[in-house]
Design a protein around this motif. Sequence first.
Motif, PDB file in Angstrom:
ATOM      1  N   GLY A 105       0.820  -1.214   0.000  1.00 55.80           N
ATOM      2  CA  GLY A 105       0.000   0.000   0.000  1.00 55.80           C
ATOM      3  C   GLY A 105       0.851   1.260   0.000  1.00 55.80           C
ATOM      4  O   GLY A 105       0.647   2.171  -0.805  1.00 55.80           O
ATOM      5  N   MET A 106       1.835   1.299   0.918  1.00 58.50           N
ATOM      6  CA  MET A 106       2.703   2.478   1.022  1.00 58.50           C
ATOM      7  C   MET A 106       3.475   2.702  -0.270  1.00 58.50           C
ATOM      8  O   MET A 106       3.611   3.839  -0.732  1.00 58.50           O
TER       9      MET A 106
ATOM     10  N   HIS B 101      15.077   5.602  -6.366  1.00 67.00           N
ATOM     11  CA  HIS B 101      16.528   5.633  -6.152  1.00 67.00           C
ATOM     12  C   HIS B 101      16.888   5.873  -4.686  1.00 67.00           C
ATOM     13  O   HIS B 101      17.661   5.113  -4.100  1.00 67.00           O
ATOM     14  N   VAL B 102      16.333   6.913  -4.102  1.00 58.33           N
ATOM     15  CA  VAL B 102      16.740   7.299  -2.745  1.00 58.33           C
ATOM     16  C   VAL B 102      16.338   6.249  -1.705  1.00 58.33           C
ATOM     17  O   VAL B 102      17.181   5.815  -0.913  1.00 58.33           O
ATOM     18  N   PRO B 103      15.057   5.778  -1.705  1.00 61.01           N
ATOM     19  CA  PRO B 103      14.718   4.747  -0.709  1.00 61.01           C
ATOM     20  C   PRO B 103      15.551   3.477  -0.885  1.00 61.01           C
ATOM     21  O   PRO B 103      16.004   2.897   0.109  1.00 61.01           O
ATOM     22  N   ALA B 104      15.778   3.062  -2.134  1.00 61.14           N
ATOM     23  CA  ALA B 104      16.569   1.846  -2.349  1.00 61.14           C
ATOM     24  C   ALA B 104      17.968   2.010  -1.778  1.00 61.14           C
ATOM     25  O   ALA B 104      18.499   1.103  -1.134  1.00 61.14           O
TER      26      ALA B 104
ATOM     27  N   ALA C  39      11.054   0.436   3.277  1.00 56.98           N
ATOM     28  CA  ALA C  39      11.487  -0.138   4.546  1.00 56.98           C
ATOM     29  C   ALA C  39      10.593  -1.317   4.923  1.00 56.98           C
ATOM     30  O   ALA C  39      11.080  -2.379   5.335  1.00 56.98           O
ATOM     31  N   LEU C  40       9.269  -1.144   4.754  1.00 54.32           N
ATOM     32  CA  LEU C  40       8.344  -2.229   5.076  1.00 54.32           C
ATOM     33  C   LEU C  40       8.559  -3.413   4.139  1.00 54.32           C
ATOM     34  O   LEU C  40       8.496  -4.574   4.560  1.00 54.32           O
TER      35      LEU C  40
ATOM     36  N   LEU D 280       8.879  10.474   1.425  1.00 55.83           N
ATOM     37  CA  LEU D 280       8.826   9.874   2.757  1.00 55.83           C
ATOM     38  C   LEU D 280       7.963   8.613   2.750  1.00 55.83           C
ATOM     39  O   LEU D 280       8.330   7.571   3.302  1.00 55.83           O
ATOM     40  N   VAL D 281       6.798   8.713   2.069  1.00 60.71           N
ATOM     41  CA  VAL D 281       5.901   7.551   1.993  1.00 60.71           C
ATOM     42  C   VAL D 281       6.586   6.415   1.234  1.00 60.71           C
ATOM     43  O   VAL D 281       6.535   5.252   1.648  1.00 60.71           O
ATOM     44  N   ALA D 282       7.250   6.752   0.132  1.00 55.37           N
ATOM     45  CA  ALA D 282       7.935   5.719  -0.655  1.00 55.37           C
ATOM     46  C   ALA D 282       9.038   5.067   0.173  1.00 55.37           C
ATOM     47  O   ALA D 282       9.228   3.843   0.133  1.00 55.37           O
TER      48      ALA D 282
END
Lengths: 218, 244
Positions: B30-31, B59-62, B213-214, B206-208
């Motif tokens: 969902g996120m 890119h950034v979250p990964a 992370a989840l 932030l959500v991505a």
Amino acid sequence: MIRLLIRDLRLALRSGGGFGLGLAFFLIVVVLVPFGVGPETGRLQAIAPGVLWVAALLACLLSLDRIFALDFEDGSLDLLATAPMPMEAVVAVKALAHWLTTGLPLTVAAPVLGVLLHLDAAATPWVLITLAIGTPALSVMGTFGAALTVGLKRGGLLLSLLVLPLYIPTLIFGAEVVRRGAQGLEVATPLLMLGAVSAGAIALVPFASAAAIRIALK
Amino acid sequence: MVSIWGWANPRKFMGWTDTALPVIAVLAAGMLALGLVWGFFFTPDDYRQGATVKIFYIHVPAAMIAINAWGMMLVASLVWIIRRHHVSALAAKAAAPVGMVMTLVALATGAIWGQPMWGTYWEWDPRLTSFLILFLFYLGYIALWEAIEDPDTAADLTSVLCLVGSVFAILSRYAVLFWNQGLHQGASLSMDAEENVADVFWYPALVATAGFALLFVALVLLRTRTEIRARRLHALETRERMVS
């Protein structure tokens, strides 16, 4: 400890292959490079410090798997583990023996082979100095990789995969000193960093290697 | 009082993850969907970079997960060395391939963005180089796990490698910084920095990030469960062989 050192040196010298092989490999890599990149003096001169360092590093890698593997197979590593000497000391002596038989000859040979690559005269002493400081660290870090792969049948390739990333800082600082030295720039910062990496590795890595050996012998 | 170590009992671990895993997986999906759709379709294009800037929601979250996965492996390895919880060692093993893939994703999306923007797929920039080195460390770690047959020896040796590797990874990071000054921009999503990207971009990012992370947690739990089952199967097979 001195006896262990003498024993290791004698084995390395007499078993054939171990001692001269690294040096011969170093020579071949240096000879091959001009064929690969072309014989122009300027270009060779520009890459000479890096080539010498990378070649020395690979030559050092070549004989790492012999550090513990032979002793592990014939059981003398078990004897050393039960001997009244800490494992850390055994590792340190082994690293010293490895350095005396590979790192030291490489260091001495490097300026001579530098001639083949048109190494700048100003850079030659720096090659000597940085290899003298850096190669002991390469040997010590190598013992860690050798200790992790000691019980494995085909540990050789895995050993290079494990050890090469550990060599990156040493290589960066070592080659940087030579590059700056060739251009007549200030070399103190990378030289001090190289010394720090080397001293830190020599002081701390034997503990990690000894831990890995104890696990492998369990 | 319930100790946190109780959660590491394999049976209990299987119990609570059995209910928690679907919840985390759905939350992650969902996120991710929310963050990426929001980022891709409902944020304005950058005035110079156009729509290419939107690749950063991946890119950034990964990249963040790639680094933190190694941190998680470090903690799990320490727990294994100190307390010898098998689940901890298996969790570290389970996290490594996930972290490696995240590293690859960060490198690949960075290259795709770098081609039109910097005019090159690859540059020996400190951040890029550090990530490549991190990738090599993941590779070595996974290869060592695969190479050793005895599971406890493998767990011990990889834990030691993880500890030593962490020190050298950090050392390499600073050595590389010294070696070459970079093209890459500084951090722009920090919590404490004075200047961040504008809120329109920050919230979907932030959500991505939360989604990634989840996703990481869900994948690690799933893979740890698989490892535990594989271990049980192995034990059963061994017992059967002894009986027959």
